[in-house]
Enzyme design. Structure first.
Site, PDB file in Angstrom:
ATOM      1  N   ASP A  34       0.868  -1.220  -0.090  1.00 54.43           N
ATOM      2  CA  ASP A  34       0.074  -0.057  -0.174  1.00 54.43           C
ATOM      3  C   ASP A  34       0.924   1.366   0.021  1.00 54.43           C
ATOM      4  O   ASP A  34       0.746   2.150  -0.666  1.00 54.43           O
ATOM      5  CB  ASP A  34      -0.993  -0.070   1.115  1.00 54.43           C
ATOM      6  CG  ASP A  34      -1.626   1.319   1.194  1.00 54.43           C
ATOM      7  OD1 ASP A  34      -2.534   1.550   0.532  1.00 54.43           O
ATOM      8  OD2 ASP A  34      -1.593   1.986   2.249  1.00 54.43           O
ATOM      9  N   ASP A  52      -1.951   5.062   8.157  1.00 54.21           N
ATOM     10  CA  ASP A  52      -1.266   4.154   8.180  1.00 54.21           C
ATOM     11  C   ASP A  52      -0.521   3.930   9.464  1.00 54.21           C
ATOM     12  O   ASP A  52       0.072   3.058   9.857  1.00 54.21           O
ATOM     13  CB  ASP A  52      -0.001   4.413   7.168  1.00 54.21           C
ATOM     14  CG  ASP A  52       0.830   3.449   6.942  1.00 54.21           C
ATOM     15  OD1 ASP A  52       0.831   2.208   6.438  1.00 54.21           O
ATOM     16  OD2 ASP A  52       2.030   3.825   7.053  1.00 54.21           O
ATOM     17  N   ASP A  56      -0.273   0.547  11.768  1.00 58.01           N
ATOM     18  CA  ASP A  56       0.886  -0.104  11.988  1.00 58.01           C
ATOM     19  C   ASP A  56       1.231  -0.520  13.363  1.00 58.01           C
ATOM     20  O   ASP A  56       2.178  -1.480  13.354  1.00 58.01           O
ATOM     21  CB  ASP A  56       2.115   0.711  11.653  1.00 58.01           C
ATOM     22  CG  ASP A  56       2.283   0.922   9.910  1.00 58.01           C
ATOM     23  OD1 ASP A  56       1.604   0.188   9.210  1.00 58.01           O
ATOM     24  OD2 ASP A  56       3.106   1.692   9.674  1.00 58.01           O
TER      25      ASP A  56
END
Length: 188
Positions: A34, A52, A56
């Site tokens: 991605d 993100d 994560d």
């Protein structure tokens, strides 16, 4: 995709460690693809970067390290906007050589991030049950010379560097915020 895979993975993490490992690893790979696609096709956005950063963060680490990781990244993102930079990875002006190395060398940053992910999977796989003492699991595994113990040691080293980076990142970003406030007061 990563959030869905992680939800499924963590739902089965204690009943099916193999399935958990595969789903978690595939989720991690989806994240890497991605990010690469976003940069390659110029689809990078502030929302995507923050999303993100939040997705994560693994769920198996202690709450204090999880809080440090999220807080340091959030503060780094915030200080980036205050300083007018376009990326939270722009740390060329940092006084910390380790911080510059981390964000300036994708291989090193990748090693640290992958080490964290691999460490969580290894610890889950080698723990006999969810109540087993984590330090006992690590020490017993490291005393045995095997490919798994070597991978564990390498992962612990990368994980430790990542935790140090989180502390440096928190301090550096906090300093930027303080300096911003001081400059703002002097202008007023």
């Amino acid at each position: 995709m990563r959030v869905i895979l992680n939800c499924i993975a963590f739902a089965v993490c204690f009943s099916n460690k193999t399935l958990f490992s595969l789903l978690y690893f595939f989720s991690f790979c989806c994240d890497a693809v991605d990010g690469w696609c976003a940069r390659k096709f110029n689809q990078v956005s502030t929302f995507g970067a923050v999303l993100d950063m939040v997705t994560d963060r693994p769920s198996l680490v202690s709450l204090s390290l999880l809080a440090l990781d999220i807080a340091s990244h959030w503060l780094q993102m915030y200080s980036t906007f205050l300083s007018g930079k376009t990326s939270h990875k722009d740390v060329k002006d940092s006084t910390s050589w380790l911080f510059r190395l981390y964000y300036g060398n994708r291989m090193f940053m990748g090693y640290c991030c992958v080490s964290c992910e691999v460490l969580y999977i290894i610890l889950l796989l080698i723990a006999k049950n969810q109540t087993e003492n984590l330090m006992t699991v690590v020490v017993e595994s490291l005393t045995q010379i095997s490919p798994l113990s070597i991978l564990l040691a390498l992962s612990i080293f990368g994980w430790l560097i990542k935790q140090i980076i989180n502390v440096i990142q928190m301090k550096t970003a906090a300093d930027v915020c303080v300096l911003y406030d001081i400059e703002k007061q002097h202008k007023a």
